[in-house]
Motif scaffolding. Sequence first.
Motif, PDB file in Angstrom:
ATOM      1  N   HIS A  75     -35.074 -25.091  31.386  1.00 23.23           N
ATOM      2  CA  HIS A  75     -34.494 -24.412  32.542  1.00 23.23           C
ATOM      3  C   HIS A  75     -33.681 -25.417  33.338  1.00 23.23           C
ATOM      4  CE1 HIS A  75     -36.896 -20.723  32.433  1.00 23.23           C
ATOM      5  NE2 HIS A  75     -37.980 -21.442  32.294  1.00 23.23           N
ATOM      6  N   GLU A  76     -32.576 -24.947  33.883  1.00 26.63           N
ATOM      7  CA  GLU A  76     -31.848 -25.694  34.906  1.00 26.63           C
ATOM      8  C   GLU A  76     -31.664 -24.715  36.050  1.00 26.63           C
ATOM      9  OE1 GLU A  76     -28.353 -28.132  33.710  1.00 26.63           O
ATOM     10  OE2 GLU A  76     -28.802 -27.300  31.726  1.00 26.63           O
ATOM     11  N   LEU A  77     -31.952 -25.160  37.251  1.00 27.55           N
ATOM     12  CA  LEU A  77     -31.823 -24.296  38.422  1.00 27.55           C
ATOM     13  C   LEU A  77     -31.142 -25.079  39.523  1.00 27.55           C
ATOM     14  CD1 LEU A  77     -32.559 -21.611  39.926  1.00 27.55           C
ATOM     15  CD2 LEU A  77     -34.644 -22.778  40.648  1.00 27.55           C
ATOM     16  N   LEU A  78     -30.143 -24.462  40.122  1.00 28.10           N
ATOM     17  CA  LEU A  78     -29.438 -25.063  41.243  1.00 28.10           C
ATOM     18  C   LEU A  78     -29.524 -24.094  42.420  1.00 28.10           C
ATOM     19  CD1 LEU A  78     -27.649 -27.369  42.291  1.00 28.10           C
ATOM     20  CD2 LEU A  78     -25.678 -26.082  41.462  1.00 28.10           C
TER      21      LEU A  78
ATOM     22  N   GLN B  28     -24.918 -10.729  19.474  1.00 23.34           N
ATOM     23  CA  GLN B  28     -23.527 -11.071  19.174  1.00 23.34           C
ATOM     24  C   GLN B  28     -22.569 -10.173  19.941  1.00 23.34           C
ATOM     25  OE1 GLN B  28     -22.796 -13.897  17.705  1.00 23.34           O
ATOM     26  NE2 GLN B  28     -25.008 -14.125  17.578  1.00 23.34           N
ATOM     27  N   GLN B  29     -22.975  -8.932  20.179  1.00 23.93           N
ATOM     28  CA  GLN B  29     -22.127  -7.973  20.887  1.00 23.93           C
ATOM     29  C   GLN B  29     -22.020  -8.295  22.374  1.00 23.93           C
ATOM     30  OE1 GLN B  29     -23.544  -3.944  20.626  1.00 23.93           O
ATOM     31  NE2 GLN B  29     -21.579  -3.087  21.219  1.00 23.93           N
ATOM     32  N   ILE B  30     -23.092  -8.806  22.980  1.00 24.29           N
ATOM     33  CA  ILE B  30     -23.097  -8.987  24.437  1.00 24.29           C
ATOM     34  C   ILE B  30     -22.879 -10.424  24.888  1.00 24.29           C
ATOM     35  CG2 ILE B  30     -24.524  -6.947  24.808  1.00 24.29           C
ATOM     36  CD1 ILE B  30     -26.914  -8.851  25.288  1.00 24.29           C
ATOM     37  N   ALA B  31     -22.847 -11.382  23.967  1.00 24.12           N
ATOM     38  CA  ALA B  31     -22.636 -12.785  24.358  1.00 24.12           C
ATOM     39  C   ALA B  31     -21.238 -12.956  24.950  1.00 24.12           C
ATOM     40  CB  ALA B  31     -22.824 -13.701  23.161  1.00 24.12           C
ATOM     41  N   VAL B  32     -21.157 -13.678  26.069  1.00 26.11           N
ATOM     42  CA  VAL B  32     -19.876 -13.865  26.750  1.00 26.11           C
ATOM     43  C   VAL B  32     -19.221 -15.197  26.394  1.00 26.11           C
ATOM     44  CG1 VAL B  32     -20.496 -12.364  28.666  1.00 26.11           C
ATOM     45  CG2 VAL B  32     -20.926 -14.814  28.850  1.00 26.11           C
ATOM     46  N   GLY B  33     -19.936 -16.083  25.727  1.00 24.53           N
ATOM     47  CA  GLY B  33     -19.376 -17.381  25.367  1.00 24.53           C
ATOM     48  C   GLY B  33     -19.810 -18.473  26.327  1.00 24.53           C
ATOM     49  N   ALA B  34     -19.692 -19.687  25.871  1.00 23.88           N
ATOM     50  CA  ALA B  34     -20.104 -20.836  26.676  1.00 23.88           C
ATOM     51  C   ALA B  34     -19.165 -21.016  27.857  1.00 23.88           C
ATOM     52  CB  ALA B  34     -20.108 -22.096  25.819  1.00 23.88           C
ATOM     53  N   PRO B  35     -19.702 -21.415  29.000  1.00 21.05           N
ATOM     54  CA  PRO B  35     -18.830 -21.677  30.145  1.00 21.05           C
ATOM     55  C   PRO B  35     -17.985 -22.922  29.892  1.00 21.05           C
ATOM     56  CG  PRO B  35     -21.083 -22.291  30.661  1.00 21.05           C
ATOM     57  CD  PRO B  35     -21.113 -21.655  29.304  1.00 21.05           C
ATOM     58  N   ALA B  36     -16.859 -22.979  30.557  1.00 21.27           N
ATOM     59  CA  ALA B  36     -15.971 -24.135  30.406  1.00 21.27           C
ATOM     60  C   ALA B  36     -16.609 -25.386  31.009  1.00 21.27           C
ATOM     61  CB  ALA B  36     -14.633 -23.853  31.079  1.00 21.27           C
ATOM     62  N   GLN B  37     -17.510 -25.203  31.952  1.00 21.01           N
ATOM     63  CA  GLN B  37     -18.146 -26.327  32.623  1.00 21.01           C
ATOM     64  C   GLN B  37     -19.394 -26.747  31.856  1.00 21.01           C
ATOM     65  OE1 GLN B  37     -17.793 -23.251  34.053  1.00 21.01           O
ATOM     66  NE2 GLN B  37     -15.869 -23.595  35.108  1.00 21.01           N
ATOM     67  N   ALA B  38     -19.582 -28.043  31.712  1.00 20.96           N
ATOM     68  CA  ALA B  38     -20.739 -28.568  30.983  1.00 20.96           C
ATOM     69  C   ALA B  38     -21.940 -28.788  31.899  1.00 20.96           C
ATOM     70  CB  ALA B  38     -20.371 -29.871  30.292  1.00 20.96           C
ATOM     71  N   ARG B  39     -21.703 -28.871  33.189  1.00 25.52           N
ATOM     72  CA  ARG B  39     -22.793 -29.115  34.144  1.00 25.52           C
ATOM     73  C   ARG B  39     -22.981 -27.893  35.037  1.00 25.52           C
ATOM     74  NH1 ARG B  39     -23.090 -33.738  37.597  1.00 25.52           N
ATOM     75  NH2 ARG B  39     -21.554 -32.568  38.763  1.00 25.52           N
ATOM     76  N   LEU B  40     -24.222 -27.623  35.398  1.00 26.29           N
ATOM     77  CA  LEU B  40     -24.540 -26.467  36.230  1.00 26.29           C
ATOM     78  C   LEU B  40     -23.862 -26.572  37.599  1.00 26.29           C
ATOM     79  CD1 LEU B  40     -26.163 -23.854  36.033  1.00 26.29           C
ATOM     80  CD2 LEU B  40     -28.092 -25.058  37.041  1.00 26.29           C
ATOM     81  N   GLU B  41     -23.772 -27.756  38.134  1.00 27.39           N
ATOM     82  CA  GLU B  41     -23.120 -27.950  39.439  1.00 27.39           C
ATOM     83  C   GLU B  41     -21.640 -27.532  39.371  1.00 27.39           C
ATOM     84  OE1 GLU B  41     -24.945 -30.218  37.893  1.00 27.39           O
ATOM     85  OE2 GLU B  41     -26.648 -30.578  39.228  1.00 27.39           O
ATOM     86  N   ASP B  42     -20.984 -27.920  38.277  1.00 22.91           N
ATOM     87  CA  ASP B  42     -19.573 -27.558  38.105  1.00 22.91           C
ATOM     88  C   ASP B  42     -19.429 -26.048  37.914  1.00 22.91           C
ATOM     89  OD1 ASP B  42     -18.984 -30.253  38.291  1.00 22.91           O
ATOM     90  OD2 ASP B  42     -19.020 -30.545  36.112  1.00 22.91           O
ATOM     91  N   ARG B  43     -20.381 -25.448  37.206  1.00 19.18           N
ATOM     92  CA  ARG B  43     -20.347 -23.996  36.982  1.00 19.18           C
ATOM     93  C   ARG B  43     -20.499 -23.259  38.309  1.00 19.18           C
ATOM     94  NH1 ARG B  43     -18.473 -19.746  34.420  1.00 19.18           N
ATOM     95  NH2 ARG B  43     -20.012 -18.147  34.060  1.00 19.18           N
TER      96      ARG B  43
END
Length: 191
Positions: free
Chosen positions: A98-101, A172-187
């Motif tokens: 888990h990562e939580l911000l 596979q139908q509902i996955a939105v893809g990886a975020p462009a940001q690698a860190r939760l803070e950036d996301r």
Amino acid sequence: MTDTWQEVHDGVLEQVRGYERARARNASLHNTDPVPPREPETSERLGLADVDFTGQVPAARILERIEHARALQLASAYGLDLAAELRRGGCTWQPHSHELLLLRPLRPLEELRLRTRLLLAGPDWVWVEGLVLEAGPKGHVLKAISWTRSRWLQLASGRPTAHPERIAALLQQIAVGAPAQARLEDRAEAL
């Protein structure tokens, strides 16, 4: 009136059998929306029991709320009942990281919106993003964001196993893809 454990067990099994009979009669019963939502959202009010002695909502409690909301959303939006899956095949998702911000404090009795989305899925794993939003007159203000990575485990052995075909197809139908940001803070900043 108190039910014995056996009566509760039998009642749950009968309910599951009823769902299975209904789905056998109507295969689309579990998913009436031809395009399932990629970001289901539910609302709930934080209770006084959610805060600790300092008046804060502990991080573990926030993660529990997000996971519970995701389970409800899987059932209502996609017809995927994790309890029934556990009874049927002895498998469920087990979070392994888990990562939580926390961006803003959560207050008792506050109305929140919990939005989740599947970022990526593999043969036996999922990566889910959870957003905790304030549901108020100012609109949706982001209060917390989480990333949870889980494995599909056979609980009897404790070993990862491949998703059943129907679950893999849904993922596979509902996955939105990886975020462009690698860190939760950036996301969080990007949102």
